[in-house]
Design an enzyme around this catalytic site. Structure first.
Site, mmCIF file in Angstrom:
data_model
loop_
_atom_site.group_PDB
_atom_site.id
_atom_site.type_symbol
_atom_site.label_atom_id
_atom_site.label_comp_id
_atom_site.label_asym_id
_atom_site.label_seq_id
_atom_site.Cartn_x
_atom_site.Cartn_y
_atom_site.Cartn_z
ATOM 1 N N HIS A 1 23.725 2.123 11.786
ATOM 2 C CA HIS A 1 24.673 2.990 11.842
ATOM 3 C C HIS A 1 25.433 2.504 13.169
ATOM 4 C CE1 HIS A 1 23.912 5.640 8.715
ATOM 5 N NE2 HIS A 1 22.783 5.711 8.933
ATOM 6 N N ASN B 1 0.862 -1.179 -0.001
ATOM 7 C CA ASN B 1 -0.105 0.147 0.002
ATOM 8 C C ASN B 1 0.908 1.404 -0.053
ATOM 9 O OD1 ASN B 1 -2.323 1.560 0.132
ATOM 10 N ND2 ASN B 1 -3.273 -0.087 1.382
#
Length: 191
Positions: A114, A84
């Protein structure tokens, strides 16, 4: 070892490496064009998915807009996948989506992470962990799936959940962090 090889192996790497960008940017350009398609351009959507996605099975559908770091180049779709509006696929790593998966609006699937160490993070380094979504999974609106997560077949992830760890097959899981609430059993057929 090159930065691209480090990226592919899930090791720390510089995501701004020029050799990586040379491969990535053409996908990003195609991705821009994809998001400009008209809602009824079903053939254009299919052509893009078959050309750019790592894999795209039969009867896959995606509502635009769609966001992806690599334009979907590391996205693997099984058959009969429905996505969607507003999927964000941080596809620096690979995202594997099985057959008959439903993805509600505003879902984020992120493979990139990270380092926690501030010195490494300041250097712009990152690493990737692939995501695996089993067959017949339903991911509710606004859910976030973090790097390295596997969601087992037939499971349902509730709206707004933050999936930080693997979810087994055949369960309903919700929350932040996402936790198993119950198994899916015969009573589901009666509802």
């Amino acid at each position: 070892m090159t930065e691209f090889e480090r990226m592919e192996k899930g090791l720390l790497y510089d995501c701004n490496d020029q050799d990586i960008l040379k491969v990535q940017l053409p996908f990003v350009e195609k991705h821009w064009d994809f998001n400009q398609l008209r809602p009824t351009d079903f053939d254009g959507k299919q052509a893009f998915m078959k050309e750019v996605f790592a894999e795209c099975g039969e009867n896959c559908y995606i509502e635009l807009p769609f966001r992806a770091n690599w334009g979907g180049a590391h996205l693997h779709l099984g058959n009969d996948v429905f996505i969607n509006f507003n999927l964000t696929a941080v596809d620096d790593g690979h995202i594997y989506i099985g057959d008959k998966v439903l993805i509600a609006p505003n879902v984020t699937l992120t493979t990139a992470a990270h380092p926690v160490d501030p010195d490494l993070r300041a250097k712009g380094l990152q690493f990737n962990k692939d995501i695996h979504i089993g067959n017949n999974v339903w991911i509710g609106a606004g859910a976030i799936v973090l790097p390295g997560v596997t969601i087992g077949e037939n499971s349902v992830i509730g709206a707004g959940s933050v999936v930080t760890k693997d979810i087994p097959a055949n369960v309903v899981a919700v929350g932040n962090p996402c936790r198993v609430m119950r198994e899916i059993g015969e009573e589901e057929q009666e509802r």
